[in-house]
Design a protein around this motif. Sequence first.
Motif, PDB file in Angstrom:
ATOM      1  N   GLN A  24      -0.149 -10.773  -4.502  1.00 32.35           N
ATOM      2  CA  GLN A  24      -0.398  -9.443  -5.048  1.00 32.35           C
ATOM      3  C   GLN A  24       0.673  -9.060  -6.053  1.00 32.35           C
ATOM      4  O   GLN A  24       0.389  -8.482  -7.109  1.00 32.35           O
ATOM      5  CB  GLN A  24      -0.457  -8.428  -3.899  1.00 32.35           C
ATOM      6  CG  GLN A  24      -0.859  -7.051  -4.334  1.00 32.35           C
ATOM      7  CD  GLN A  24      -1.237  -6.147  -3.172  1.00 32.35           C
ATOM      8  OE1 GLN A  24      -2.377  -5.738  -3.072  1.00 32.35           O
ATOM      9  NE2 GLN A  24      -0.270  -5.855  -2.305  1.00 32.35           N
ATOM     10  N   TRP A  25       1.927  -9.426  -5.767  1.00 31.36           N
ATOM     11  CA  TRP A  25       3.012  -9.157  -6.715  1.00 31.36           C
ATOM     12  C   TRP A  25       2.796  -9.902  -8.010  1.00 31.36           C
ATOM     13  O   TRP A  25       3.065  -9.380  -9.097  1.00 31.36           O
ATOM     14  CB  TRP A  25       4.346  -9.546  -6.100  1.00 31.36           C
ATOM     15  CG  TRP A  25       5.499  -9.419  -7.054  1.00 31.36           C
ATOM     16  CD1 TRP A  25       6.229  -8.318  -7.315  1.00 31.36           C
ATOM     17  CD2 TRP A  25       6.017 -10.460  -7.913  1.00 31.36           C
ATOM     18  NE1 TRP A  25       7.187  -8.582  -8.271  1.00 31.36           N
ATOM     19  CE2 TRP A  25       7.071  -9.890  -8.669  1.00 31.36           C
ATOM     20  CE3 TRP A  25       5.701 -11.794  -8.115  1.00 31.36           C
ATOM     21  CZ2 TRP A  25       7.793 -10.628  -9.595  1.00 31.36           C
ATOM     22  CZ3 TRP A  25       6.418 -12.520  -9.035  1.00 31.36           C
ATOM     23  CH2 TRP A  25       7.445 -11.954  -9.766  1.00 31.36           C
ATOM     24  N   GLU A  26       2.323 -11.169  -7.929  1.00 33.15           N
ATOM     25  CA  GLU A  26       2.069 -11.958  -9.135  1.00 33.15           C
ATOM     26  C   GLU A  26       1.079 -11.240 -10.054  1.00 33.15           C
ATOM     27  O   GLU A  26       1.261 -11.199 -11.271  1.00 33.15           O
ATOM     28  CB  GLU A  26       1.525 -13.342  -8.750  1.00 33.15           C
ATOM     29  CG  GLU A  26       2.535 -14.269  -8.087  1.00 33.15           C
ATOM     30  CD  GLU A  26       3.563 -14.813  -9.081  1.00 33.15           C
ATOM     31  OE1 GLU A  26       3.327 -14.656 -10.290  1.00 33.15           O
ATOM     32  OE2 GLU A  26       4.581 -15.365  -8.646  1.00 33.15           O
ATOM     33  N   ARG A  27       0.017 -10.666  -9.465  1.00 30.19           N
ATOM     34  CA  ARG A  27      -0.968  -9.966 -10.272  1.00 30.19           C
ATOM     35  C   ARG A  27      -0.335  -8.744 -10.955  1.00 30.19           C
ATOM     36  O   ARG A  27      -0.566  -8.494 -12.143  1.00 30.19           O
ATOM     37  CB  ARG A  27      -2.159  -9.510  -9.421  1.00 30.19           C
ATOM     38  CG  ARG A  27      -3.027 -10.652  -8.932  1.00 30.19           C
ATOM     39  CD  ARG A  27      -4.420 -10.148  -8.550  1.00 30.19           C
ATOM     40  NE  ARG A  27      -4.402  -9.027  -7.617  1.00 30.19           N
ATOM     41  CZ  ARG A  27      -4.310  -9.154  -6.296  1.00 30.19           C
ATOM     42  NH1 ARG A  27      -4.218 -10.359  -5.750  1.00 30.19           N
ATOM     43  NH2 ARG A  27      -4.322  -8.082  -5.527  1.00 30.19           N
ATOM     44  N   ILE A  28       0.468  -8.006 -10.187  1.00 30.48           N
ATOM     45  CA  ILE A  28       1.069  -6.794 -10.752  1.00 30.48           C
ATOM     46  C   ILE A  28       2.107  -7.144 -11.809  1.00 30.48           C
ATOM     47  O   ILE A  28       2.208  -6.480 -12.846  1.00 30.48           O
ATOM     48  CB  ILE A  28       1.697  -5.927  -9.640  1.00 30.48           C
ATOM     49  CG1 ILE A  28       0.640  -5.571  -8.589  1.00 30.48           C
ATOM     50  CG2 ILE A  28       2.289  -4.657 -10.226  1.00 30.48           C
ATOM     51  CD1 ILE A  28      -0.623  -4.974  -9.167  1.00 30.48           C
ATOM     52  N   GLN A  29       2.893  -8.206 -11.578  1.00 32.30           N
ATOM     53  CA  GLN A  29       3.864  -8.632 -12.581  1.00 32.30           C
ATOM     54  C   GLN A  29       3.156  -9.027 -13.877  1.00 32.30           C
ATOM     55  O   GLN A  29       3.601  -8.675 -14.975  1.00 32.30           O
ATOM     56  CB  GLN A  29       4.683  -9.814 -12.046  1.00 32.30           C
ATOM     57  CG  GLN A  29       5.648 -10.425 -13.046  1.00 32.30           C
ATOM     58  CD  GLN A  29       6.712  -9.457 -13.523  1.00 32.30           C
ATOM     59  OE1 GLN A  29       7.050  -8.504 -12.852  1.00 32.30           O
ATOM     60  NE2 GLN A  29       7.245  -9.701 -14.727  1.00 32.30           N
ATOM     61  N   SER A  30       2.029  -9.690 -13.752  1.00 35.76           N
ATOM     62  CA  SER A  30       1.258 -10.048 -14.955  1.00 35.76           C
ATOM     63  C   SER A  30       0.737  -8.802 -15.647  1.00 35.76           C
ATOM     64  O   SER A  30       0.711  -8.721 -16.889  1.00 35.76           O
ATOM     65  CB  SER A  30       0.096 -10.983 -14.574  1.00 35.76           C
ATOM     66  OG  SER A  30       0.579 -12.196 -14.028  1.00 35.76           O
ATOM     67  N   MET A  31       0.308  -7.801 -14.860  1.00 36.36           N
ATOM     68  CA  MET A  31      -0.147  -6.546 -15.454  1.00 36.36           C
ATOM     69  C   MET A  31       0.996  -5.866 -16.216  1.00 36.36           C
ATOM     70  O   MET A  31       0.794  -5.357 -17.321  1.00 36.36           O
ATOM     71  CB  MET A  31      -0.672  -5.604 -14.361  1.00 36.36           C
ATOM     72  CG  MET A  31      -2.022  -5.992 -13.784  1.00 36.36           C
ATOM     73  SD  MET A  31      -2.457  -4.980 -12.335  1.00 36.36           S
ATOM     74  CE  MET A  31      -2.281  -3.328 -12.998  1.00 36.36           C
ATOM     75  N   VAL A  32       2.196  -5.848 -15.639  1.00 35.68           N
ATOM     76  CA  VAL A  32       3.351  -5.231 -16.298  1.00 35.68           C
ATOM     77  C   VAL A  32       3.674  -5.962 -17.596  1.00 35.68           C
ATOM     78  O   VAL A  32       3.976  -5.347 -18.626  1.00 35.68           O
ATOM     79  CB  VAL A  32       4.562  -5.214 -15.348  1.00 35.68           C
ATOM     80  CG1 VAL A  32       5.836  -4.806 -16.084  1.00 35.68           C
ATOM     81  CG2 VAL A  32       4.311  -4.265 -14.183  1.00 35.68           C
ATOM     82  N   GLU A  33       3.609  -7.303 -17.562  1.00 34.14           N
ATOM     83  CA  GLU A  33       3.911  -8.074 -18.762  1.00 34.14           C
ATOM     84  C   GLU A  33       2.893  -7.812 -19.865  1.00 34.14           C
ATOM     85  O   GLU A  33       3.223  -7.804 -21.058  1.00 34.14           O
ATOM     86  CB  GLU A  33       3.944  -9.567 -18.418  1.00 34.14           C
ATOM     87  CG  GLU A  33       5.104  -9.948 -17.493  1.00 34.14           C
ATOM     88  CD  GLU A  33       4.975 -11.367 -16.944  1.00 34.14           C
ATOM     89  OE1 GLU A  33       3.958 -12.032 -17.248  1.00 34.14           O
ATOM     90  OE2 GLU A  33       5.875 -11.814 -16.218  1.00 34.14           O
TER      91      GLU A  33
END
Length: 453
Positions: free
Chosen positions: A63-72
């Motif tokens: 879930q963090w990976e998805r959010i980190q990609s969204m932030v990027e």
Amino acid sequence: MATLAVQAVFLLMGWMAVLHITRSGLSQRVYESVLDENARAVTQFHAQLLHETQGSIDHGSPQWERIQSMVEAYRPPGGAQIFLLGRDNRVLCHPTLRTNTNLRRVDYSEQQVTLLPRGGTLSLARLNPRTVAVGKTEFLSGPAALAFLHDPERGVKIVVYMPDAVLEAAGRRMTTGLLWWGLPTALLVLVLTGLGSAWLVRRYDSMLVRVNRLLEREVQRRTRKGLAIRDALVFGLAKLADYRDTDTGRHLERICRYSEMLALELRSVNPDISVEWIERLKIASSMHDIGKVGIPDSILLKPGILTPRERTLMELHTTIGAETLLAIRRRVGTDALLDMSIQVALEHHEKWDGTGYPHKLSGSQISMAARIVALADIYDALTSKRVYKDAMSHDKARRIIVDSRGSHLDPDIVDAFERVQHRFDEVRAHLQSDEPEQSLLARAVDEARKAAA
């Protein structure tokens, strides 16, 4: 030539003054616009976050990976930047976190944020707004304007910020363009001065008039905003005092509405009653019983008949309220709202025939505001349920008020009540709840606790 030189000097001075005023106005508008854009960016990103995630976001999880990609991938407008803080107020997601893992060590717990527009300063760890808040802070890279929101379910704070350096650059670009446009214009004006100096003077005067009007409107807007905040605070404090003995729901709202209806009806026959006077009355009426904070609960909440001694102590609430407001006036100076509030608090239990309290005033010795609030308060007391009585019907309360004409109540105000009595009944039905407001509040608190569990 000398005339042209003098005109050139005055023209330059005028242009610099206009440029300074314009630059200040533009800077403020740019700053306010950036705060609004930051707030919208936080809201938009939070909506995506709600759609993409459930529950707590832990570093390194899928879930963090998805959010980190969204932030990027997310690009806030105007060069702003976004990052997410975890429950420990350390960086959880950042556009450059994958390439600079040291960002995870940055702790923003003690980062001081000045909230806008009120100006209070708190550490970021103590700021947990569930709706978007805006403010300004000082990062290591320099001052910045920011917006932020706390999502307790996911354990994150969404922060969107824009460095002041970016804001200043935008403001400089706007004013520099204005400056470069103004220089050739000024030269052209100097050339034409010999042919039309009078026209140029009038144009310059007109420009100053427009700027002054803009400033006047801004002062008026800020004044209205300040008064609205003051009135809201006054009403909130009055309502807090009202909670001690009112078990009938929206008591103060009804008193305000009843008083407003009576004042509007009396306006046609009383030239002293203006729109501004009525607005003050609506706020002042909410403070009529503020002195009850000084009355013991054993008397204030007694379900039975008061003894003579208890009645004497209860009647002190009028002088307690007036003295409290007088103490405020001594600090802030003369104020029309405070003056009316003091009259209402002190005199709303006086009677037309002089048998009331605390000073046994009669007739026109009692202020018009207090006479109006007296009828409104009597009607609400009769038609509201209390611990020691049931609510009375509108018709029965109306008969009692009519019977009090010329003894307890001002005849003119009773006549005005008769003309709008059907609207009193409508307001009573609309604003009266069978469930006490304290019970409604307690139920809301219980529901919030269950939701947080």
